[in-house]
Design an enzyme around this catalytic site. Sequence first.
Site, PDB file in Angstrom:
ATOM      1  N   HIS A   1      -6.709   5.561  -0.985  1.00 22.45           N
ATOM      2  CA  HIS A   1      -6.931   4.616   0.110  1.00 22.45           C
ATOM      3  C   HIS A   1      -8.433   4.501   0.393  1.00 22.45           C
ATOM      4  O   HIS A   1      -8.976   5.291   1.173  1.00 22.45           O
ATOM      5  CB  HIS A   1      -6.214   5.094   1.376  1.00 22.45           C
ATOM      6  CG  HIS A   1      -4.736   5.273   1.219  1.00 22.45           C
ATOM      7  ND1 HIS A   1      -4.199   6.291   0.477  1.00 22.45           N
ATOM      8  CD2 HIS A   1      -3.689   4.554   1.709  1.00 22.45           C
ATOM      9  CE1 HIS A   1      -2.872   6.203   0.515  1.00 22.45           C
ATOM     10  NE2 HIS A   1      -2.539   5.155   1.256  1.00 22.45           N
TER      11      HIS A   1
ATOM     12  N   HIS B   1      -6.602  -1.201   1.742  1.00 19.76           N
ATOM     13  CA  HIS B   1      -6.082  -0.047   2.490  1.00 19.76           C
ATOM     14  C   HIS B   1      -5.507   1.014   1.568  1.00 19.76           C
ATOM     15  O   HIS B   1      -5.821   2.200   1.725  1.00 19.76           O
ATOM     16  CB  HIS B   1      -5.014  -0.501   3.485  1.00 19.76           C
ATOM     17  CG  HIS B   1      -4.483   0.609   4.348  1.00 19.76           C
ATOM     18  ND1 HIS B   1      -3.670   1.626   3.874  1.00 19.76           N
ATOM     19  CD2 HIS B   1      -4.656   0.873   5.664  1.00 19.76           C
ATOM     20  CE1 HIS B   1      -3.377   2.458   4.860  1.00 19.76           C
ATOM     21  NE2 HIS B   1      -3.963   2.020   5.954  1.00 19.76           N
TER      22      HIS B   1
ATOM     23  N   GLU C   1      10.067  17.011  22.050  1.00 22.61           N
ATOM     24  CA  GLU C   1      10.205  18.140  21.129  1.00 22.61           C
ATOM     25  C   GLU C   1       9.162  18.132  20.014  1.00 22.61           C
ATOM     26  O   GLU C   1       8.587  19.178  19.690  1.00 22.61           O
ATOM     27  CB  GLU C   1      11.615  18.157  20.522  1.00 22.61           C
ATOM     28  CG  GLU C   1      12.727  18.464  21.512  1.00 22.61           C
ATOM     29  CD  GLU C   1      13.219  17.245  22.279  1.00 22.61           C
ATOM     30  OE1 GLU C   1      14.149  17.405  23.092  1.00 22.61           O
ATOM     31  OE2 GLU C   1      12.675  16.135  22.069  1.00 22.61           O
TER      32      GLU C   1
ATOM     33  N   HIS D   1      25.394  16.913  21.387  1.00 26.76           N
ATOM     34  CA  HIS D   1      24.641  18.132  21.644  1.00 26.76           C
ATOM     35  C   HIS D   1      25.130  19.319  20.815  1.00 26.76           C
ATOM     36  O   HIS D   1      24.612  20.420  20.960  1.00 26.76           O
ATOM     37  CB  HIS D   1      24.719  18.500  23.131  1.00 26.76           C
ATOM     38  CG  HIS D   1      23.785  17.700  23.983  1.00 26.76           C
ATOM     39  ND1 HIS D   1      23.685  16.339  23.898  1.00 26.76           N
ATOM     40  CD2 HIS D   1      22.895  18.079  24.948  1.00 26.76           C
ATOM     41  CE1 HIS D   1      22.790  15.900  24.768  1.00 26.76           C
ATOM     42  NE2 HIS D   1      22.295  16.933  25.408  1.00 26.76           N
TER      43      HIS D   1
END
Length: 672
Positions: A29, A264, A411, A473
């Site tokens: 890149h 890019h 998280e 869960h």
Amino acid sequence: MNSKDLMTRAADNIRILAASMVEKAKSGHPGGAMGGADFINVLFSEFLVYDPENPTWSGRDRFYLDPGHMSPMLYSALALQGRFTIDELKAFRQWESPTPGHPERDVERGIENTSGPLGQGHTFAVGAAIAEKFLEARLGHTMMQHKIYAYISDGGIQEEISQGAGRMAGLLGLNNLIMFYDSNDIQLSTECSVVMEEDTEAKYKSWGWNVLNINGNDADEIRQALQEAIEEKSRPTLIIGKTVMGKGALQADGSSYERTIKTHGAPLGGDAYINTIKNLGGDPENPFVIFPETEKLYACRREELKHIVAERKNEEAEWTKGHPAQAAQMQEWFEGKAPKVDWSALIQKEGCATRAASAACLGILAEQVPNMVCSSADLSNSDKTDGFLKKTHDLQRNDFSGAFLQAGVSELTMACVCIGMYLHGGVIPACGTFFVFSDYMKPAVRMAALMEVPIKFIWTHDAFRVGEDGPTHEPVEQEAQIRLMEKLKNHHGKDSVRVFRPADADETTVCWQMAMENMETPTALVLSRQDISKLPAGTNYQEARKGAYIVAGSDEQYDVILFASGSEVATLVAGAELLRKDNIKVRIVSVPSEGLFRQQSKEYQEMILPAEAKKFGLTAGLPVTLEGLAGSNGRVFGLTSFGFSAPYKVLDEKLGFTGENVYRQVKDFLGK
């Protein structure tokens, strides 16, 4: 050559090296590296404080790269510092090269973090900034007065983790954190306007950041912004630098190749590369050159750093004389050795949930490991990391004397921030949430494994016995997923993650002991929500250090071996009682860590789980979790579907996790 021309010349040198690395490798890149060269040059040649003679000096500034695809920029700038050779730049992306396509952590060479997955690198920087504040609160300003620099791209801004990192850094007032946002409006497959239309400045200001807008290719504006950021007293700083993708690039026909998507993620190629190198003042036939004026610029900086570092180290020496105990403590923390912990006073409550047993262990650690930080994603009173919190208090803006990080519902951010604390040095991090939400953390677990970060992941509510919370869960496939990491080796041949799922409270203590002793790789502790019966009297829990061991009360001669981890071991004990009434002799094996068990001698493995023996495994996860241990003579009973909502004792009955079903399953197994 005036100062501004000199800085442009040095930045062009970086651009030439970066584009040439990609061209030679035929992969990489170049565009972003060319656009960011001005910032990295100003930072490295004028601002970044480090010791050229001792790269691991604890007082150094840290630089965290988020967009790992811009590695050619970083490698080139580090080559100007003398950290990489020209030949190593030429070996970009090649076998056994120290210049891979995305940088891998190597502090000696100036690379503080492995980078690649966008968003994580700058979040590591947030963690490092927290670590620096945490350590300053314990050691004082003399020893902890450095800055944390981060570099982020449009892609990193888009990644959702940037919200968590931005929120947390602003909330805590991390004025030691300075981040450059390389805003070039181009990404891999589109212009940024196709996928984002937001006021980034307003967003970061709303989180409490100091935001500066500059021309990111103008050395004077970069310099002024960095100076303002350094002087900021109460907020992290975001420098939004508008840069030019592929700055200086020309196409084959001599027209501009700047601001194009093509630069890019692909080499400039052919005549475009040749024209670009010429345009930047280089020689396409010999592009891997450090210009004399660039070499002089960085040589002058090295001389400046000798004086800066010498003065700082004199201050540190004086502090050490006046604070010998703290100095010894600091040395121990930064050596990265396992802390000394006295567990002798810990007596676990019999028959409790292993999350509660973990809380008792965390209480010991909070009292005895002063450089440990524990975090939770808004679950401390449920994942029982509050066992640590009760012995300390939260980290807060202007008060980092506590040792608990309230991460909020984030998280992945929490995990990366904790990893960043370790990358900074001097801190041992741990973080907790429900096991099912380890799914959110998997990218960070992988990065911790790659960097060999000894973070402690605390995952509770380990099975369908979460009960009434329902299948959203209730983890089923999560243990199989994380145990795959036990089977994967890191670059040094070690298990990439050590996983423990303890069978009762006392085994939890031993697993925590091993977690704290493991300073080489991440450790995961998978813990129950519900109470678990204590294993039979006489069980030698220290045998858990071998990953698998025989539970007390097993028959010396046996017809079948029953094995499991976690709460299923107690279920096997109940089933064994029924089997023995039918004169079936049973060995019971607890396997808290298959990875650790596989590291034992072949003789030990064969002694515990002989290949020719009949083996029955029980798991609350996917059967594949234990099938490798069961072998061709074995059978595994586990779940093959998602969970259901009901009280956990009802689920045990309905799903077959009872002593009675173990009896039926084993009888059927032996009958065949």
